[in-house]
Write a protein that holds these residues in place. Structure first.
Motif, mmCIF file in Angstrom:
data_model
loop_
_atom_site.group_PDB
_atom_site.id
_atom_site.type_symbol
_atom_site.label_atom_id
_atom_site.label_comp_id
_atom_site.label_asym_id
_atom_site.label_seq_id
_atom_site.Cartn_x
_atom_site.Cartn_y
_atom_site.Cartn_z
ATOM 1 N N ARG A 1 6.230 -14.018 -20.590
ATOM 2 C CA ARG A 1 5.491 -14.506 -19.442
ATOM 3 C C ARG A 1 6.377 -14.529 -18.196
ATOM 4 N NH1 ARG A 1 2.196 -13.648 -22.681
ATOM 5 N NH2 ARG A 1 0.535 -14.996 -23.488
ATOM 6 N N ALA A 2 5.745 -14.284 -17.057
ATOM 7 C CA ALA A 2 6.338 -14.536 -15.731
ATOM 8 C C ALA A 2 7.769 -14.013 -15.652
ATOM 9 C CB ALA A 2 6.248 -16.029 -15.420
ATOM 10 N N ALA B 1 1.972 -11.495 -19.690
ATOM 11 C CA ALA B 1 1.136 -11.958 -18.579
ATOM 12 C C ALA B 1 2.011 -12.357 -17.405
ATOM 13 C CB ALA B 1 0.256 -13.140 -18.994
ATOM 14 N N THR C 1 1.827 -14.750 -14.858
ATOM 15 C CA THR C 1 1.042 -15.970 -14.651
ATOM 16 C C THR C 1 1.311 -16.649 -13.305
ATOM 17 O OG1 THR C 1 2.759 -17.193 -15.844
ATOM 18 C CG2 THR C 1 0.841 -16.454 -17.104
ATOM 19 N N GLU C 2 2.179 -16.076 -12.492
ATOM 20 C CA GLU C 2 2.620 -16.768 -11.284
ATOM 21 C C GLU C 2 1.486 -17.129 -10.335
ATOM 22 O OE1 GLU C 2 6.207 -14.252 -12.564
ATOM 23 O OE2 GLU C 2 4.032 -14.063 -12.558
ATOM 24 N N ARG D 1 -1.461 -17.894 -10.813
ATOM 25 C CA ARG D 1 -2.253 -19.026 -11.293
ATOM 26 C C ARG D 1 -1.530 -20.356 -11.088
ATOM 27 N NH1 ARG D 1 -5.408 -17.103 -16.801
ATOM 28 N NH2 ARG D 1 -6.166 -15.098 -15.987
ATOM 29 N N TYR E 1 -2.578 -6.827 -12.812
ATOM 30 C CA TYR E 1 -2.010 -7.916 -13.610
ATOM 31 C C TYR E 1 -1.201 -8.907 -12.778
ATOM 32 C CZ TYR E 1 -3.741 -5.394 -17.615
ATOM 33 O OH TYR E 1 -4.574 -4.771 -18.524
ATOM 34 N N GLY F 1 -3.383 -12.359 -13.558
ATOM 35 C CA GLY F 1 -2.723 -13.154 -14.579
ATOM 36 C C GLY F 1 -3.258 -12.927 -15.980
#
Length: 246
Positions: A100-101, A122, A124-125, A127, A151, A155
């Motif tokens: 992630r991230a 993912a 996710t930043e 979000r 992406y 996210g």
């Protein structure tokens, strides 16, 4: 120790072993990784470095328990990514879990990346009120632009085959099945040949790092210190939707 080391037949294996926070990029883990890479660089018997993990997560990104408290953290991540890119020996990431991230920045800095079918990825930043700012320097030169747009913005989670198709990883498949030929090829390379070949394939990454580090590290620090990011990270830790998603 959060980073375990072992060596066999010219390959040094560095294993991220911080399961309590899903191998998040805490200051301590980043520092131990720096030391491990420096040790590998200085060891003439090391032909390549294999970077892997314990547990079901390769790296969850920034340690949110530390995020925002240290304005130098984005620069610390950049220095770590640069250490991987500049290491005169190939670095192979072996993923059999989630990334992630900021963990994707560490993955993107590696020269070769292998991921098993249980892996998921993912960015996710967005979000959390953030942006994949500093990691974009080692990722955008590698990624399909349309996939990066999708992406980075949504996210969404995606799997190993999608990651290979967009250029995030090299090979999708069970590491035990696909890693052998890669490591055999690296063992057959001469130290000089590997170092000089790596310089060719990382030249663009280093140009981007030279050009954009100051601006993007400052942007990342500003975002982490913002009220919106504080709400996003707090909501994540409390397992609730942030205010803007209600």
């Amino acid at each position: 120790m959060l980073v375990r080391r072992s060596s066999e037949q010219g390959i040094t294996t560095l294993t991220l072993d911080s399961p309590h926070n899903r191998n998040a990029l805490s200051a301590r883990l980043v520092g131990e990784l720096h030391d491990a890479f420096a040790e590998a660089a200085a060891d003439s018997g090391v032909r390549a470095v294999l970077l892997t993990h314990t547990g079901n997560t390769f790296c969850a990104g920034a340690d949110l328990s530390e995020a925002g408290s240290d304005a130098s953290a984005p620069l610390g991540l950049v220095r770590l990514m640069r250490a991987v890119v500049e290491l005169p020996k190939p670095v192979v990431a072996v993923v059999d879990g989630h990334v992630r991230a900021g963990g994707l920045g560490l993955l993107g800095a590696c020269d070769i990346a292998v991921a098993g079918e249980k892996s998921s990825f993912a960015f996710t930043e967005a979000r959390l009120g953030l942006a994949p700012a500093v990691i974009s320097m080692v990722l955008l030169p590698r990624l399909d632009p349309r996939a990066a747009s999708r992406y980075f913005l949504t996210g969404e989670r995606f799997g190993a085959r999608e990651a290979a198709g967009m250029g995030l990883i090299t090979l999708a498949g069970e590491p035990g099945d696909v890693l052998g030929p890669v490591l055999d090829g690296l063992r057959r390379g001469s130290p000089q040949g590997l170092a000089e070949s790596k310089r060719l394939v990382t030249a663009e990454l280093l140009r981007v790092l030279d050009r954009d580090t100051e601006e993007l590290a400052a942007r990342s620090a500003r975002l982490f210190a913002s009220e919106e990011a504080h709400e996003g990270m707090t909501a994540f830790l409390e397992r609730r939707d942030p205010a803007w998603a209600r």
